[in-house]
Design an enzyme around this catalytic site. Structure first.
Site, mmCIF file in Angstrom:
data_model
loop_
_atom_site.group_PDB
_atom_site.id
_atom_site.type_symbol
_atom_site.label_atom_id
_atom_site.label_comp_id
_atom_site.label_asym_id
_atom_site.label_seq_id
_atom_site.Cartn_x
_atom_site.Cartn_y
_atom_site.Cartn_z
ATOM 1 N N ASP A 502 0.865 -1.182 0.000
ATOM 2 C CA ASP A 502 0.000 0.000 0.000
ATOM 3 C C ASP A 502 0.906 1.238 0.000
ATOM 4 O O ASP A 502 2.129 1.122 0.141
ATOM 5 C CB ASP A 502 -0.864 -0.051 1.269
ATOM 6 C CG ASP A 502 -2.084 0.854 1.193
ATOM 7 O OD1 ASP A 502 -2.280 1.520 0.162
ATOM 8 O OD2 ASP A 502 -2.833 0.896 2.177
ATOM 9 N N GLU A 505 2.791 5.166 -3.865
ATOM 10 C CA GLU A 505 2.807 6.146 -4.979
ATOM 11 C C GLU A 505 4.131 6.879 -5.091
ATOM 12 O O GLU A 505 4.469 7.241 -6.231
ATOM 13 C CB GLU A 505 1.648 7.120 -4.784
ATOM 14 C CG GLU A 505 0.286 6.481 -4.919
ATOM 15 C CD GLU A 505 -0.111 5.615 -3.712
ATOM 16 O OE1 GLU A 505 0.415 5.855 -2.622
ATOM 17 O OE2 GLU A 505 -0.912 4.696 -3.898
ATOM 18 N N ASP A 582 -8.693 3.681 -1.993
ATOM 19 C CA ASP A 582 -9.563 4.035 -0.871
ATOM 20 C C ASP A 582 -10.865 4.662 -1.344
ATOM 21 O O ASP A 582 -11.037 5.878 -1.331
ATOM 22 C CB ASP A 582 -8.815 4.966 0.075
ATOM 23 C CG ASP A 582 -7.551 4.299 0.609
ATOM 24 O OD1 ASP A 582 -7.472 3.057 0.512
ATOM 25 O OD2 ASP A 582 -6.661 4.991 1.093
#
Lengths: 912, 426
Positions: A502, A505, A582
């Site tokens: 997770d 980015e 999300d």
């Protein structure tokens, strides 16, 4: 999970939405702002020539053509290098892959290029397509010798046209080509060379949101226009929370590619999200398709607009090179097979991860986790994988366990193993800055962390507090990362302890746009830290994911890895699964999940899903149910929940909903053999799993209107129910007859149907002519289904279908140890032909140990009459048959124990 | 649903079933004998008569799954289960989904091929566990019955006391208004400092009665109250006040044992007179406090008198170094942090909801769901924060024991049977 908003006194406010001002628009970034001015200027002055091809520079050898592009307005500027390479499709050997590469010669700083083999396969692995070249006066024609593919290059102004069959893609026909050469600060020049000559603001420094980007190397953007001739629309450009058709002229802003952790992302906007696949498939009004792929990992903007009969686009990236691919059709599937030829075929996941995933931020401790597992058993609801979010670690130090709550992690792992289930732990990229933390120490001692512009260790703020970010672009750093997955390193490790990546980015809470500064430095494959973060931003998550998969392979080479990632780039399909991040427990998010996932599938990434029933907020019971009813038809089906939400396991909302969940999850499991076949055909044959309604018939203009419906490989049609209280829905059924999946007795339907929807399931139809493979027995998890026999369901009078099976967990399938059968039914005989081939692994040779191949039941749905007798091959024994009429006087015919095996040749004969 | 069912039978087996089919419960022997007649098998739902050979042939023929009690063929059909006799251990029902899936679920191995019989190994401990549980439930039920009776009486006493206090309060209110009208200088708030307050005032004030003396000097008097035989009139130190009279002639008793001796103030302390408005105000506060307490207690018994026993009870538990406490019908806490106060029962009456606890930094105020399960002892079994600031706990109490809890070692366990109320504490 995303950054949690800290609301200290405001209380419990539900109406949060993305703060758009945190994220840059085209106008707010100097390279995009000046590109738009440049394109305005070029359009206003039609005679303007900026680039021209120098005919004398054209050389050619084999499948390659090379030439120089001169800057017409200033010949003292060093020309650009253009290189074209022609390749054949790996799948069918046809022409139609052209790589167009443009870069500057002798740049002041190296222009970043992705390492060969990481995103795009090494050229030496591709099949070359030899070309002939001729100059027809002002135009150079390059023809493939293997087919009808060709490229025409107009010299002045430089334009390039790619043609294959009936498809035409034009590069630079609007003369937007902009190649900003590196330059010294303060240098000057004459004439229009690139966009900096139209607007020279912020070339060497710019600020946004209180952060300053030092831009020491100055401007380096690359951009160009691409026109898809006769294309009614183009599709792809994942990931955006927007509808499927990109050219619907909805947005004035271009689609942005800049992988970001966007808190509570907005819908129907072209804003950047977690991942980037700069690929489009264009579909012409005559049904032909073609593709364009521009794998540049810096920040990108792509503008798409319908214009008359054509769809036009422009593509712009902040730095790097122009490395572009033209991909021919004729259909969208062939485009994708060419894309996989270029980027590689997907990784086949283990069978178990196609089951249900159960996650929550966070299952509190070992006891809590075990009790979740126990309750699934008590309620007789199957699931395969339990997930542990960040709280399971010791102070968010990945590869560790919470010292009290998960001290006895082995107890949990043993419990899961006893019911043949798996565990996923989260491993994010940020590494807590803590000298007592071994992962940090090791990474630091090897100098593998990302640096600031001054080559100091970069610290950012994330879950653990101050953190460092490994330079995953560096192959040596990735190699060290893989060692953390070894059995003797990661406590409580198992050979099939899976991973969730997770925040990659990367998410940096205190960084510009919640990510890392662009002037940070990576080493990548260089000898020193000299690659700017801006050059590689969009592959940070890609490499984190890749390193994690490699870690699992180092741990157990013959166990298929499973890693879920939030951030991704073109090529991430080679590593593992992707989810849409999300989202929220809102009906609009349920609705957008279908086009978002289909878009990913059209970008080669079919192992995808959206969190069910939405990550943020508490779902109302109807939304909860409808989303699970849809989620069982996602390739990746995970229930997940935000920390602040109420518990939402399947049994939390009363007996009626629990019962419905049990039934719907069971359907997912009954369909696993079909799912597994879909995954094999995707991973090993390049066919996308979720498909838009038009995918099987691109000439069907009506089908382009529906975004709430998806195909599973063309044979199963799923209509999402996207509104509260919806009792009737329109379902568009493309050409052909369609059977109701839930009610085989119902008459087949076609065209637009106004349907009363059941509260128990979403509408699902099966194409007449399809054959589905099921296992009907409910079990607790997919490995416990291994010994169960198959049920084959044949829809209609004429049908064809495939079934794939292997051991479900190892790499033995690469040696042909799998079963891949074709079944055909001509109205009288159902014929099984084993040993079929899949592109990536060749023909099936069987040889399975652990899986049943027995067929216990064959069901024919929609036969015109009931058979008098049924026999297998030449056997004199009549098989036991149950028949029942449908509501349109056809028959459902069920054959008990037909005594045939998958992986063998047999014929079943029906006599009427 | 099949509208017409046509079954082409290729083989007919005629068997007489004199034994229980594999996977069926011994009590079902007659039912199977009935279903198996004349070479046919009748599905339980009466829908189809099939060849007798369908019984346990590893193919699900009946829509209700009744033809496959001993295989996994009908796994997924609602209610499809296998019965493991588990001789030497506890018999149990398992879902058909567990049959033939490669995992041994029955200790006698009857759900799988190739599972060893481990009943002799696990049996004694499991039987002991079931027996202990059974005993616990029996005891719990006995206590519960007792509590039902006591609770009824107690509820009447509380109601009477509250009635009396309501009257008392009305009188005190009147008295205060009278005193207010006199405007005694000593009560002028302007000449008083906050520090210079009731306690010292009380010492200065003429003590008119034992009760007033006691109530105005609670610390000392409370000590005295514990002394046997000296207790005349007792007021607790709770926010409000508890006023009790205990008859010293009944022997030495602590204050906690004064429950059955409840009088109005006047009856208990007939000479009570209050001189100042502070004293009256204080008494009003105390009476109101007691009324508040009584209301809470009455709330406890409003659903069912047996819960009176919980009204005065607090339970505690340490979980991973954190101390949790719950006072039933009162407050729940983690250390000093409030997790909420009793709000209501859930509809079914198995769970209590505690709300309005301390607010989380970025979330809602804390709340707790407390599930009550049967047990002879009242104790907190388990508590955890299941989602941010939302807690779930389980406590055992005799009041939660019902007939449905009774499990004895001859009754088969079902998949949903919790053998113990919760996993034992670590």
């Amino acid at each position: 999970m995303a950054l949690r908003v800290q609301v200290l006194l405001a209380g419990w406010v539900l109406a949060w939405a993305v703060d758009k001002s945190k994220f840059r628009t085209c106008e707010q970034g100097s390279f995009c702002r000046r590109f738009r001015k440049y394109t305005d200027k070029v359009q206003q002055e039609p005679g303007l020539v900026v680039h021209k091809l120098e005919p004398s520079s054209v050389t050619h050898a084999g499948n390659k053509v090379q030439a120089q592009l001169l800057f017409a307005n200033n010949l003292r500027v060093k020309p650009l290098l253009l290189r074209l390479s022609f390749f054949l499709s790996d799948v069918d050997g046809s022409c139609g892959i052209v790589r167009a590469f443009i870069t500057e010669q002798e740049p002041m700083h190296p222009r970043f290029q992705l390492t060969e083999g990481d995103v795009v396969r090494p050229e030496k692995e591709l099949k070359p397509d030899t070309v002939t070249v001729r100059d027809t006066g002002g135009v150079t024609e390059v023809d493939s010798t293997s087919g009808t593919c060709k490229v025409q290059i107009r010299h002045a102004p430089f334009e390039l046209e790619f043609m294959a069959g009936g498809q035409v893609l034009r590069l630079n026909s609007r003369h937007f080509l902009n190649f900003e050469r590196y330059r010294a600060k303060g240098s000057s020049r004459e004439g229009l060379v690139d966009a900096t000559d139209v607007d020279d603001g912020n070339l060497f420094e710019e600020s946004f949101g209180g952060h300053t980007d030092s831009k020491p190397r100055g401007p380096a953007a690359v951009g160009v226009d691409v026109t898809f001739e006769g294309a009614r629309d183009v599709f792809g450009l994942a990931e955006h929370a927007a509808g499927l058709g990109l050219g619907e002229n909805r947005f004035s802003e271009p689609y942005r590619f800049f992988n970001l952790d966007v808190f509570e992302y907005a819908l129907d906007v072209p804003m950047a999200l977690y991942g980037a696949v700069p690929l489009v498939t264009a579909v012409q009004s005559d049904g032909l398709a073609s593709g364009f792929f521009f794998p540049n990992p810096s920040e990108g903007f792509v503008h798409v607009e319908a214009q008359g009969k054509d769809t036009r686009s422009w593509w712009l990236f902040e730095s790097g090179v122009m490395d572009m691919f033209f991909l021919a059709g004729p259909g969208p599937q062939e485009v994708l097979q060419r894309y996989h030829t270029v980027t590689g075929f997907p990784r086949l996941p283990p069978l178990a991860v196609l089951g249900k995933h159960q996650s929550r931020w966070n299952y509190v401790d070992v006891e809590d986790s075990i009790s979740i597992n126990r309750k699934f058993d008590q309620h007789d609801i199957p699931y395969d994988v339990l997930w542990l979010d960040i709280e399971h670690t010791d102070s968010k130090k990945y590869f560790t366990w919470h010292p009290s709550h998960f001290r006895e992690a082995d107890k949990l792992l043993d419990t899961l193993e006893a019911s043949k289930r798996k565990l996923v732990t989260i491993i994010d990229p940020h590494i807590k800055k803590d000298s007592g933390y071994d992962v940090y120490k090791k990474m630091q001692s090897h100098d593998f962390f990302t640096k600031t512009k001054d080559k100091q260790l970069y610290d950012g703020w994330c879950w653990p507090g101050t953190s460092s970010y490994p330079d995953f672009c560096n192959p040596e750093a990735r190699k060290l990362w893989t060692t953390f997955f070894k059995m003797d390193y990661y406590p409580h490790n198992r050979l099939d302890l899976y991973t969730w990546n997770d925040m990659n980015e990367p998410s940096v809470f205190n960084g510009p746009e919640v990510t890392m500064p662009r002037d940070n430095l990576h080493r990548c494959s260089e000898s020193d830290y000299k690659v700017e973060h801006r050059d590689v931003h969009n592959v940070y998550g890609f490499y984190h994911h890749m390193a994690t998969v490699e870690g699992q392979l180092v741990r157990a080479p013959n166990v298929r890895p499973f890693v879920l990632t939030r951030s991704f780039f073109a090529g991430s399909h080679k590593h593992g699964a992707i989810w849409t991040g999300d989202n929220m427990a809102k009906w609009e998010h349920l609705a957008i999940s279908v086009p978002m996932l289909v878009s990913l599938c059209l970008c080669g990434a079919s192992f995808v899903g959206a969190d069910v029933p939405g990550f943020f907020y508490d779902p109302e019971p109807e939304l909860f149910q409808r989303w699970h009813q849809l989620g069982i038809w996602y390739p990746f089906y995970r229930g997940h929940a935000h920390l602040e939400t109420k518990r939402r396991e399947p049994w939390m909302l009363g007996e009626a909903i629990t019962q419905n969940m049990r039934e719907q999850v069971t359907v997912r499991y009954q369909m696993l053999p079909t799912w597994y076949t879909l995954f094999a055909q995707w991973a090993l044959d390049g066919k996308p799993i979720m498909q838009p309604l038009w995918y099987q018939d691109t000439a069907d203009a009506e089908a382009f209107r529906y975004q709430n419906t998806h195909f599973l490989l063309g044979d199963i049609l799923v209509r999402a129910v996207t509104k509260a209280g919806e009792r009737t829905v329109d379902v568009y059924l493309p050409k052909g007859a369609w059977f109701d999946f839930w009610d085989p007795q119902a008459p087949p339907a076609g065209k637009l149907q106004k349907l009363k929807v059941s509260p128990s399931n979403v509408p699902v139809f099966v194409r007449s002519g399809a054959i589905l493979f099921k296992k009907m027995r409910r079990r607790r998890s997919s490995p416990t289904m291994a010994a169960d026999p198959y049920t084959v369901v044949v829809y209609g009078d004429r049908a064809r279908g495939f079934v794939y099976l292997d051991d479900g967990h190892s790499h033995e399938f690469k040696q042909g140890r799998f079963i891949y059968d074709k079944l055909t039914f001509d109205g009288q005989e159902l014929v099984a032909e084993p040993g079929q081939s899949l592109h990536a692994v060749g023909a099936a040779t069987g040889g399975l140990m652990s899986q049943s191949a027995v067929i216990e039941r064959i069901i024919f749905v929609g036969l015109k009459s009931a058979p008098r007798s049924t026999r297998l091959g030449d056997s004199p024994t009549e098989l036991e048959v149950t028949t029942s009429p449908t509501r349109n006087n056809a028959w459902v015919v069920s054959i008990k124990k037909p005594q045939c095996l998958l992986g063998t040749a047999w014929k079943l004969r029906l006599d009427f | 649903m099949l509208l017409v069912s046509l079954r082409l039978l290729s083989v007919f087996h005629v068997t007489v079933c004199t034994h229980v089919p594999h996977g069926a419960h011994p009590e079902q022997v007659e039912r199977y004998a009935e279903a198996l007649q004349h070479g046919l098998f009748q599905c339980r739902d009466g829908s189809e008569a099939l060849a007798a050979s369908v019984l346990n042939d590893d193919f699900c023929d009946c829509a209700d799954g009744s033809d496959e009690p001993g295989t996994g063929a009908c796994a997924g059909v609602p209610g499809a289960m296998l019965f493991c006799q588990n001789l030497g251990s506890v018999p149990r029902w398992v879902y058909s989904s567990r049959v033939g899936d490669g995992i041994c679920d029955c200790c006698d191995g009857s759900d799988e091929a190739g599972c060893p019989d481990t009943c002799a190994v696990e049996g004694p401990a499991l039987i002991a566990q079931v027996r202990a549980r059974e005993e616990d439930i029996r005891e719990g039920r006995r206590i519960r019955r007792q509590q039902m009776e006591e609770g009824g009486k107690q509820a009447a006493i509380w109601r009477a006391e509250k009635q009396g206090l309501d009257d008392e309060l009305a009188k005190l209110m009147l008295e205060r208004s009278g005193l207010d009208n006199k405007k005694a200088p000593s009560t002028d708030p302007q000449v008083r400092t906050p520090a210079n307050t009731p306690k010292s005032t009380a010492r200065e004030a003429p003590a008119i009665s034992e009760y007033a003396k006691w109530s105005l000097q609670p610390d000392e008097q409370n000590q005295a109250a514990d002394q046997p035989g000296e207790l005349q009139c007792w007021v607790g130190e709770f926010v409000g006040a508890q006023a009790w009279c205990c008859d010293p002639s009944q022997g030495p008793r602590g204050r906690g044992e004064c429950w059955d001796q409840v009088f109005t103030f006047e009856a208990c302390c007939p000479n009570a007179k209050v001189a100042t408005s502070e004293d009256v105000a204080r008494l009003i506060r105390q009476v109101k406090g007691r009324i508040f307490t009584l209301e809470r207690k009455l709330k406890a018994v409003s659903r069912d008198p047996r819960w009176f026993a919980l009204a005065e009870t607090c339970v505690k538990k340490d979980v991973m170094g954190k101390e949790f406490s719950i006072c039933f019908f009162g407050d729940a806490r983690q250390g000093s942090v409030s997790l909420g106060s009793f709000e209501a029962w859930d509809e079914a009456g198995h769970q209590q909801l505690y709300t309005g606890g301390q607010r989380c930094p970025s979330g809602p105020s804390r709340s707790l769901k407390l599930r009550l399960v049967c047990g002879a002892e009242t104790q907190l079994l388990d508590i955890s924060e299941v989602s941010l600031c939302s807690y779930e706990a389980a406590a055992s109490a005799p009041g939660a024991c019902g007939s449905e809890d009774l499990q004895d070692s001859s009754t088969p366990l079902t998949p949903l049977t919790p053998l113990t109320p919760l996993t034992p504490p670590q």
